[in-house]
Design a protein around this motif. Structure first.
Motif, PDB file in Angstrom:
ATOM      1  N   ILE A  47       2.532   0.620  -3.715  1.00  0.00           N
ATOM      2  CA  ILE A  47       1.379  -0.298  -4.209  1.00  0.00           C
ATOM      3  C   ILE A  47       1.700  -1.547  -3.839  1.00  0.00           C
ATOM      4  O   ILE A  47       2.357  -2.151  -3.511  1.00  0.00           O
ATOM      5  CB  ILE A  47       1.394  -0.444  -5.980  1.00  0.00           C
ATOM      6  CG1 ILE A  47       2.660  -0.693  -6.386  1.00  0.00           C
ATOM      7  CG2 ILE A  47       1.209   1.090  -6.441  1.00  0.00           C
ATOM      8  CD1 ILE A  47       2.843  -0.961  -8.012  1.00  0.00           C
ATOM      9  N   ALA A  48       0.578  -2.081  -3.660  1.00  0.00           N
ATOM     10  CA  ALA A  48       0.303  -3.554  -3.147  1.00  0.00           C
ATOM     11  C   ALA A  48      -0.726  -4.369  -3.605  1.00  0.00           C
ATOM     12  O   ALA A  48      -1.864  -3.420  -4.357  1.00  0.00           O
ATOM     13  CB  ALA A  48       0.368  -3.483  -1.323  1.00  0.00           C
ATOM     14  N   TYR A  49      -1.051  -5.691  -3.656  1.00  0.00           N
ATOM     15  CA  TYR A  49      -2.072  -6.275  -4.228  1.00  0.00           C
ATOM     16  C   TYR A  49      -2.782  -7.364  -3.384  1.00  0.00           C
ATOM     17  O   TYR A  49      -2.055  -7.961  -2.545  1.00  0.00           O
ATOM     18  CB  TYR A  49      -1.603  -7.066  -5.530  1.00  0.00           C
ATOM     19  CG  TYR A  49      -0.985  -6.007  -6.508  1.00  0.00           C
ATOM     20  CD1 TYR A  49      -1.754  -5.469  -7.146  1.00  0.00           C
ATOM     21  CD2 TYR A  49       0.384  -5.722  -6.423  1.00  0.00           C
ATOM     22  CE1 TYR A  49      -1.278  -4.502  -8.337  1.00  0.00           C
ATOM     23  CE2 TYR A  49       0.944  -4.922  -7.345  1.00  0.00           C
ATOM     24  CZ  TYR A  49       0.077  -4.195  -8.172  1.00  0.00           C
ATOM     25  OH  TYR A  49       0.859  -3.331  -9.079  1.00  0.00           O
ATOM     26  N   LEU A  50      -4.134  -7.411  -3.624  1.00  0.00           N
ATOM     27  CA  LEU A  50      -4.719  -8.393  -2.429  1.00  0.00           C
ATOM     28  C   LEU A  50      -4.532  -9.770  -3.058  1.00  0.00           C
ATOM     29  O   LEU A  50      -4.273 -10.731  -2.193  1.00  0.00           O
ATOM     30  CB  LEU A  50      -6.176  -7.922  -2.309  1.00  0.00           C
ATOM     31  CG  LEU A  50      -7.027  -8.867  -1.361  1.00  0.00           C
ATOM     32  CD1 LEU A  50      -6.486  -8.915  -0.085  1.00  0.00           C
ATOM     33  CD2 LEU A  50      -8.527  -8.742  -1.415  1.00  0.00           C
ATOM     34  N   GLU A  51      -4.509  -9.963  -4.241  1.00  0.00           N
ATOM     35  CA  GLU A  51      -4.437 -11.302  -4.896  1.00  0.00           C
ATOM     36  C   GLU A  51      -3.315 -11.347  -5.975  1.00  0.00           C
ATOM     37  O   GLU A  51      -2.928 -10.207  -6.415  1.00  0.00           O
ATOM     38  CB  GLU A  51      -5.557 -11.979  -5.406  1.00  0.00           C
ATOM     39  CG  GLU A  51      -6.768 -11.895  -4.199  1.00  0.00           C
ATOM     40  CD  GLU A  51      -8.018 -12.688  -4.564  1.00  0.00           C
ATOM     41  OE1 GLU A  51      -8.199 -12.798  -5.801  1.00  0.00           O
ATOM     42  OE2 GLU A  51      -9.099 -12.770  -3.969  1.00  0.00           O
ATOM     43  N   MET A  52      -3.060 -12.192  -6.604  1.00  0.00           N
ATOM     44  CA  MET A  52      -2.208 -12.580  -7.719  1.00  0.00           C
ATOM     45  C   MET A  52      -0.724 -12.042  -7.416  1.00  0.00           C
ATOM     46  O   MET A  52      -0.240 -11.499  -8.288  1.00  0.00           O
ATOM     47  CB  MET A  52      -2.809 -11.800  -8.978  1.00  0.00           C
ATOM     48  CG  MET A  52      -4.235 -12.329  -9.196  1.00  0.00           C
ATOM     49  SD  MET A  52      -4.536 -13.929  -9.621  1.00  0.00           S
ATOM     50  CE  MET A  52      -6.320 -14.001  -9.642  1.00  0.00           C
ATOM     51  N   SER A  53      -0.408 -11.921  -6.288  1.00  0.00           N
ATOM     52  CA  SER A  53       1.104 -11.623  -5.970  1.00  0.00           C
ATOM     53  C   SER A  53       1.863 -12.602  -5.286  1.00  0.00           C
ATOM     54  O   SER A  53       1.237 -13.724  -4.859  1.00  0.00           O
ATOM     55  CB  SER A  53       0.973 -10.188  -4.864  1.00  0.00           C
ATOM     56  OG  SER A  53       2.088 -10.000  -4.439  1.00  0.00           O
ATOM     57  N   SER A  54       3.124 -12.614  -5.375  1.00  0.00           N
ATOM     58  CA  SER A  54       3.916 -13.753  -4.768  1.00  0.00           C
ATOM     59  C   SER A  54       3.829 -13.645  -3.472  1.00  0.00           C
ATOM     60  O   SER A  54       4.280 -14.500  -2.644  1.00  0.00           O
ATOM     61  CB  SER A  54       5.191 -13.457  -5.340  1.00  0.00           C
ATOM     62  OG  SER A  54       5.747 -12.277  -4.834  1.00  0.00           O
ATOM     63  N   LYS A  55       3.554 -12.394  -2.601  1.00  0.00           N
ATOM     64  CA  LYS A  55       3.291 -12.300  -1.360  1.00  0.00           C
ATOM     65  C   LYS A  55       2.085 -12.156  -0.698  1.00  0.00           C
ATOM     66  O   LYS A  55       1.394 -11.185  -1.395  1.00  0.00           O
ATOM     67  CB  LYS A  55       4.398 -11.478  -0.690  1.00  0.00           C
ATOM     68  CG  LYS A  55       5.810 -11.957  -0.960  1.00  0.00           C
ATOM     69  CD  LYS A  55       6.824 -10.711  -0.278  1.00  0.00           C
ATOM     70  CE  LYS A  55       8.415 -11.094  -0.710  1.00  0.00           C
ATOM     71  NZ  LYS A  55       9.360 -10.230  -0.223  1.00  0.00           N
ATOM     72  N   PRO A  56       1.667 -12.561   0.322  1.00  0.00           N
ATOM     73  CA  PRO A  56       0.361 -12.331   0.842  1.00  0.00           C
ATOM     74  C   PRO A  56       0.241 -10.663   1.106  1.00  0.00           C
ATOM     75  O   PRO A  56       1.387 -10.028   1.347  1.00  0.00           O
ATOM     76  CB  PRO A  56      -0.013 -12.920   2.114  1.00  0.00           C
ATOM     77  CG  PRO A  56       1.501 -13.348   2.533  1.00  0.00           C
ATOM     78  CD  PRO A  56       2.383 -13.379   1.298  1.00  0.00           C
ATOM     79  N   LEU A  57      -0.863 -10.031   1.054  1.00  0.00           N
ATOM     80  CA  LEU A  57      -0.934  -8.505   1.250  1.00  0.00           C
ATOM     81  C   LEU A  57      -0.223  -8.365   2.634  1.00  0.00           C
ATOM     82  O   LEU A  57       0.398  -7.114   2.762  1.00  0.00           O
ATOM     83  CB  LEU A  57      -2.375  -8.022   1.581  1.00  0.00           C
ATOM     84  CG  LEU A  57      -2.524  -6.493   1.553  1.00  0.00           C
ATOM     85  CD1 LEU A  57      -1.874  -5.841   0.527  1.00  0.00           C
ATOM     86  CD2 LEU A  57      -4.124  -6.245   1.554  1.00  0.00           C
ATOM     87  N   HIS A  58      -0.650  -8.884   3.629  1.00  0.00           N
ATOM     88  CA  HIS A  58       0.123  -8.533   4.961  1.00  0.00           C
ATOM     89  C   HIS A  58       1.512  -8.321   4.911  1.00  0.00           C
ATOM     90  O   HIS A  58       2.327  -7.443   5.326  1.00  0.00           O
ATOM     91  CB  HIS A  58      -0.216  -9.182   6.310  1.00  0.00           C
ATOM     92  CG  HIS A  58       0.415 -10.652   6.362  1.00  0.00           C
ATOM     93  ND1 HIS A  58      -0.563 -11.649   5.481  1.00  0.00           N
ATOM     94  CD2 HIS A  58       1.283 -11.228   6.844  1.00  0.00           C
ATOM     95  CE1 HIS A  58       0.116 -12.848   5.725  1.00  0.00           C
ATOM     96  NE2 HIS A  58       1.251 -12.423   6.559  1.00  0.00           N
ATOM     97  N   GLU A  59       2.264  -9.278   4.353  1.00  0.00           N
ATOM     98  CA  GLU A  59       3.800  -9.064   4.015  1.00  0.00           C
ATOM     99  C   GLU A  59       4.023  -7.787   3.180  1.00  0.00           C
ATOM    100  O   GLU A  59       5.190  -7.346   3.356  1.00  0.00           O
ATOM    101  CB  GLU A  59       4.412 -10.549   3.435  1.00  0.00           C
ATOM    102  CG  GLU A  59       4.222 -11.701   4.387  1.00  0.00           C
ATOM    103  CD  GLU A  59       4.650 -12.815   3.796  1.00  0.00           C
ATOM    104  OE1 GLU A  59       5.467 -12.597   2.681  1.00  0.00           O
ATOM    105  OE2 GLU A  59       4.711 -13.908   4.212  1.00  0.00           O
TER     106      GLU A  59
END
Length: 244
Positions: A47-59
Motif C-alpha cells: 500500500i502507498a499514499y499520494l498525500e499525507m505520507s512522510s515520504k512522497p509517492l515515488h519514494e
C-alpha cells in the motif's frame, strides 16, 4: 513475468483509512498467493499514499519495488484506489511513477493500471449495498470537484443506480437534493456515500444527516456505509488485476 502490486490511495490524517487499506491489501494478497504455485513467502501486495505520507509517492513506490525485485518480481503494477479519474489519477500518479521508474531502468517495469472507479463491477457492488435498505429515493453522495467533466462519472453512476447525485464539496449539495426530493413527495430518503472508507468526511456526512433529521422530522433518513475493506471489494480488485 512475475508481478507485484501496489494499491495507492489518497491518504488521510485519520488512522481508519490506513487500517482499512492494510486489511484490503491482506485480502488481495491472500487471493493472489492462492493463485501462485508455489506461493511466495513475502507479500506481493503493498500500500502507498499520494498525500499525507512522510515520504512522497515515488519514494514509496521505489521502496516497494526494491522489495519486489528482491523477491523475484520483475514487474510492479500500480492500482489507483480512486473512484473518479481526477487530476490525481490522470496527472499526479503517472508523474510519481515516472520518477520511480528512473531509479530502476529496465530491472523492473512499473505499470499504471486503470483506477478502481473504471471497473464495471463497482456498480454491482453498490447495488448490493443498496439492496439492504428499503427506501423511496436514493442519493449518491460524492466528494465533488471543480475540474471540468469530473462529475460526469458520478452522474452516470447515479443514473445507472436509479439515484440522484449530490456533492459534498461543490454545488449540488446534499441538503439541496433532499429538498428537491421532499418537494417531489418523497418521505423516505437514503444516502449512499461514494467513498472508499470511513473517515473524517463520512463522519461529517453522518452529522449532516442527523441535522437533516431535525430539520425535516416527517422524513425518514437512512445512511449507508462507504464501500469499506470488504471481501467483495478485494474480489473487484482481483478481477481488475486478472484482466488488465
Amino acid at each position: 513475468m512475475s508481478s507485484a502490486y501496489l494499491l495507492v490511495s489518497h491518504g488521510s490524517r485519520d488512522p481508519r483509512p490506513e487500517i482499512a487499506m492494510q486489511h484490503l491489501a491482506g485480502l488481495v494478497n491472500h487471493k493472489l498467493q492462492k493463485s501462485i504455485s508455489p506461493p511466495k513467502s513475502e507479500n506481493i501486495v503493498g500500500i502507498a499514499y499520494l498525500e499525507m505520507s512522510s515520504k512522497p509517492l515515488h519514494e514509496q513506490i521505489t521502496k516497494f519495488a526494491q522489495s519486489a525485485l528482491a523477491g523475484g518480481c520483475n514487474r510492479l503494477k500500480i492500482i489507483p484506489l480512486f473512484l473518479l479519474p481526477g487530476v490525481h489519477v490522470m496527472t499526479d500518479i503517472p508523474t510519481e511513477i515516472a520518477l520511480a521508474q528512473q531509479t530502476f531502468g529496465q530491472d523492473i517495469i512499473i505499470d499504471l493500471e486503470p483506477h478502481l472507479g473504471s471497473k464495471p463491477g463497482l456498480e454491482k457492488l453498490l447495488t448490493k449495498q443498496m439492496a439492504t435498505i428499503k427506501t423511496q429515493a436514493w442519493i449518491l453522495l460524492a466528494h465533488g470537484s471543480r475540474r471540468p467533466g469530473s462529475q460526469q462519472p458520478v452522474e452516470t453512476m447515479a443514473a445507472n443506480l436509479g439515484a440522484v447525485s449530490a456533492y459534498w464539496a461543490t454545488s449540488g449539495s446534499l441538503e439541496s437534493r433532499v429538498k428537491e426530493l421532499i418537494a417531489a413527495g418523497k418521505r423516505e430518503i437514503a444516502i449512499l456515500p461514494y467513498f472508499l472508507f470511513t473517515g473524517g468526511i463520512t463522519d461529517a456526512i453522518a452529522q449532516s444527516v442527523e441535522e437533516l433529521k431535525l430539520h425535516f422530522p416527517t422524513v425518514t433518513f437512512q445512511l449507508a456505509q462507504p464501500l469499506g475493506a470488504s471481501a467483495e471489494l478485494a474480489d473487484l480488485i482481483w478481477e481488475l488485476i486478472l484482466y488488465t
